[in-house]
Every structure is written in C-alpha cells, then in structure tokens.
Design a protein around this motif. Structure first.
Motif, PDB file in Angstrom:
ATOM      1  N   GLN A  62      11.690  29.582  34.432  1.00 42.41           N
ATOM      2  CA  GLN A  62      12.547  28.465  34.840  1.00 42.41           C
ATOM      3  C   GLN A  62      13.018  28.609  36.281  1.00 42.41           C
ATOM      4  N   ALA A  70      16.808  31.894  28.893  1.00 44.10           N
ATOM      5  CA  ALA A  70      16.680  30.520  29.358  1.00 44.10           C
ATOM      6  C   ALA A  70      18.050  29.953  29.719  1.00 44.10           C
ATOM      7  N   SER A  71      18.063  28.975  30.577  1.00 40.92           N
ATOM      8  CA  SER A  71      19.327  28.426  31.067  1.00 40.92           C
ATOM      9  C   SER A  71      20.168  27.817  29.952  1.00 40.92           C
ATOM     10  N   GLN A  72      19.528  27.369  28.881  1.00 44.51           N
ATOM     11  CA  GLN A  72      20.258  26.763  27.765  1.00 44.51           C
ATOM     12  C   GLN A  72      20.640  27.772  26.689  1.00 44.51           C
ATOM     13  N   ASP A  73      20.208  29.020  26.854  1.00 41.57           N
ATOM     14  CA  ASP A  73      20.518  30.069  25.885  1.00 41.57           C
ATOM     15  C   ASP A  73      21.935  30.591  26.156  1.00 41.57           C
ATOM     16  N   PRO A  74      22.789  30.671  25.135  1.00 43.65           N
ATOM     17  CA  PRO A  74      24.152  31.199  25.354  1.00 43.65           C
ATOM     18  C   PRO A  74      24.172  32.602  25.954  1.00 43.65           C
ATOM     19  N   GLN A 113      24.989  33.800  29.731  1.00 42.11           N
ATOM     20  CA  GLN A 113      26.319  34.128  30.251  1.00 42.11           C
ATOM     21  C   GLN A 113      26.459  35.620  30.557  1.00 42.11           C
TER      22      GLN A 113
END
Length: 340
Positions: free
Chosen positions: A276, A315-319, A322
């Motif tokens: 990504q 991935a950017s949408q994976d919590p 953080q």
C-alpha cells in the motif's frame, strides 16, 4: 515448539549521549513506549535490535526483561563515535566524530546493537569482530579517488575496522542444539562522494558474512580466535542497508550472501502495508523501510525448518497499524522456525 526470531531497527538512537538513557528511565517517552508495545505484540523469543545507543542498553534490557521475559542479553561496544585520530572523509579536519570516527556517530556508541533471548546465550562460544581491520579482508573493495588513487592512506588503514558497528556470531542454546545468530548493521551506502567509501564499506561488511560462512581462514575475532564459521544452524539478522532489487548499495555482496550454499532457499517475507505504501514499486511487498527498500533481514540456514515469516506492516485499515505510531521508519521482520 515454535521459536520466533525477529530483527528490528528501532531508530531509537538520539542526537546526544545520554538522551536515550534518560528517555528510557523516565518511563514516559512516546517512542520508547510505542516500541515496547510493538515488541510485546510480536513476542519474539530471540530479538535483534539495531540503533540503540550503547549507554542506554542496560536500562532497556532491564525493562524488557521485566516486561517480556528476556532473561538473556548480548551486547558489546561498537565502533560508532570511536575517535580515530584520522581524517577519513578528507575534508582537512580531524574531527574524531561523524565521518572521521571508526564508525559514523556523533558520540561513542551511537546506533548500537542488542540481542535479547529467552534461551541461554553461550557467551564463551560467541564471537565479535569489532576490531577486525578492513585491510585484512583479502581483495577488499577499497574506495578510490576519481583518478584511481587510493582514498585511504596507510595510516588510515592501520586503524580502520571493517565493521562500522560490529559483527557478532552469538551462540544460543536451544535444547541440545546451538543456534548461531549472525548479527550486524552495515553502514548505509550513501552520504559519501564520488569515491563511494560508504558503499564500498557496506559491500565488504556484507561480504564478510559470505566469507565467514565459507569458513575462510583470514578471520580473527576480538576474543583472539582464528578462522571462519564452524557451526551448523544459523540465522542472519540485521539491517543490512542493501537490497538486490533497489537502493544505492553495490548489489554483488548482498546477492552472493542471500544465495550462499549454506543459506535457506525460500521466498522473502511480505506485507500488505508495504504494498500500500508503494503501490507502483514492483518490490514493495518486500520493503522493510518507509523509504521504499528491502533493508532488514531474518534468513535461516538451509537445514532449519521455516514455519512462518512476515514483515510487520499492517494494512492501513487494520487496527494493528496503530502499533506503528511513534515507532521507527523501519519495519520489524520475523521468522518462526520449528524447535531445533
């Protein structure tokens, strides 16, 4: 039983001596706390950390021993910031720090290394090569002036080590077997000039491991022993600052090492986050640094059984993404192997 081995350039090093030590002792530094959370999530049994200032290693070892049960640690002085008395960058100034130090650093021990383990370390059998001189590597790739003349003079070469930090062969006891952790952090192949002195040194710091695994006899360690590798099972660990696919390093050394007959032949670990981050780069799933390069490695010898591996770059949408907040510009690499 599965053994997880990881390598992580923490980028914890600070600009001045003592700053990282105080940050660790304070218990409130954002980067230190974020790094500890990431390491706790990965839960490696054997862990190499690059870029930990030497004067900060002991308090970090104490914290990680309590938090994550790392009962054993291996760390020794490194060449960064060590005064040389020479003008290695040929700018006419003998500064004894920065580019004129034995390894680039603004103070002694900047960008140090630390190996942590939940298995016992055989310190007597382990080896370090901090003081091995670059000139003692046969056919060393020494930098040259554009006119072909030698960049370093004889007085330079009398004191200049090959390792910008150090090279370690750390022996870890897992059951009745001995696992050799081959640890290093070669200098970046940039920040020089037309002579490419850093690129040359990076090349030979990596070539060191190929020759060592081939048991060539020119090696001498800091413990007074001669000869190359004499073990069986090993894992190559560290930020090598080189890739066979991209970057500014001479690629011959890293290609030779990764294809060494004693090295396991299996794909490199990947991440969704890397893809990504650089969607147009062909090698991006393999990247281990935000500046778009495969720089960090955990590679097993051919007789070790790999079960799983990865680059921790969610991935950017994976919590879990953080966990990267306030941490390094490198990504942790890990490999799981069956109990040897």
């Amino acid at each position: 039983m599965v053994v997880r081995v990881a390598s992580y350039n923490t980028a914890l090093s600070r600009d001045k001596a003592g700053e990282l030590k105080q940050a660790i002792i304070s218990g409130s530094d954002k980067q230190v706390l974020a790094t500890e959370r990431l390491l706790d999530h990965i839960n490696a049994d054997i862990l190499l950390l690059n870029e930990v200032d030497f004067d900060a290693i002991e308090p970090l070892v104490e914290r990680l021993a309590l938090q994550q049960n790392y009962r054993y640690a291996f760390y020794l002085p490194v060449n960064t910031g060590q005064a040389s008395g020479r003008d290695f960058d040929k700018d006419g100034v003998f500064s004894d720090v920065g580019a004129d130090a034995l390894g680039f650093g603004q103070f002694l021990g900047q960008y140090g290394m630390l190996l942590l383990s939940r298995f016992a370390i055989d310190h007597k059998a382990s080896r370090s090569f901090q003081h091995f001189l670059w000139r003692d590597m046969p056919s060393a790739k020494m930098p040259q002036h554009p006119d072909g003349g030698a960049w370093f003079d004889e007085q330079d070469l009398d004191v200049l080590p090959l390792s910008s930090k150090s090279h370690w062969d750390v022996v870890i006891e897992i059951g009745k077997r001995k696992l050799h952790c081959l640890c290093s952090h070669p200098t970046p192949p940039v920040f020089d000039g037309a002579e490419r002195r850093n690129a040359c040194r990076n090349h030979d710091e990596i070539r060191f491991w190929s020759d060592y695994l081939s048991a060539k006899n020119y090696f001498y360690d800091d413990q007074g022993r001669q000869g190359g590798f004499s073990g069986e099972d090993f894992i190559l660990l560290g930020d090598l600052n080189a890739s066979s696919k991209e970057g500014d390093a001479y690629k011959e050394a890293i290609e030779q090492l990764l294809k060494h007959p004693k090295m396991g032949r299996y794909p490199f670990p990947t991440s969704v986050g890397g893809k990504q981050h650089s969607p147009r780069a062909n090698n991006s799933p393999y990247h281990t640094a935000v500046w778009r390069m495969q720089a960090d490695y955990v590679r097993l010898s051919k007789d070790l059984k790999l079960i799983n591996q990865g680059v921790f770059w969610p991935a950017s949408q994976d919590p879990l993404v953080q966990l990267l907040k306030h941490t390094s510009d490198h990504r942790l690499v890990f490999a799981d192997l069956s109990h040897i």
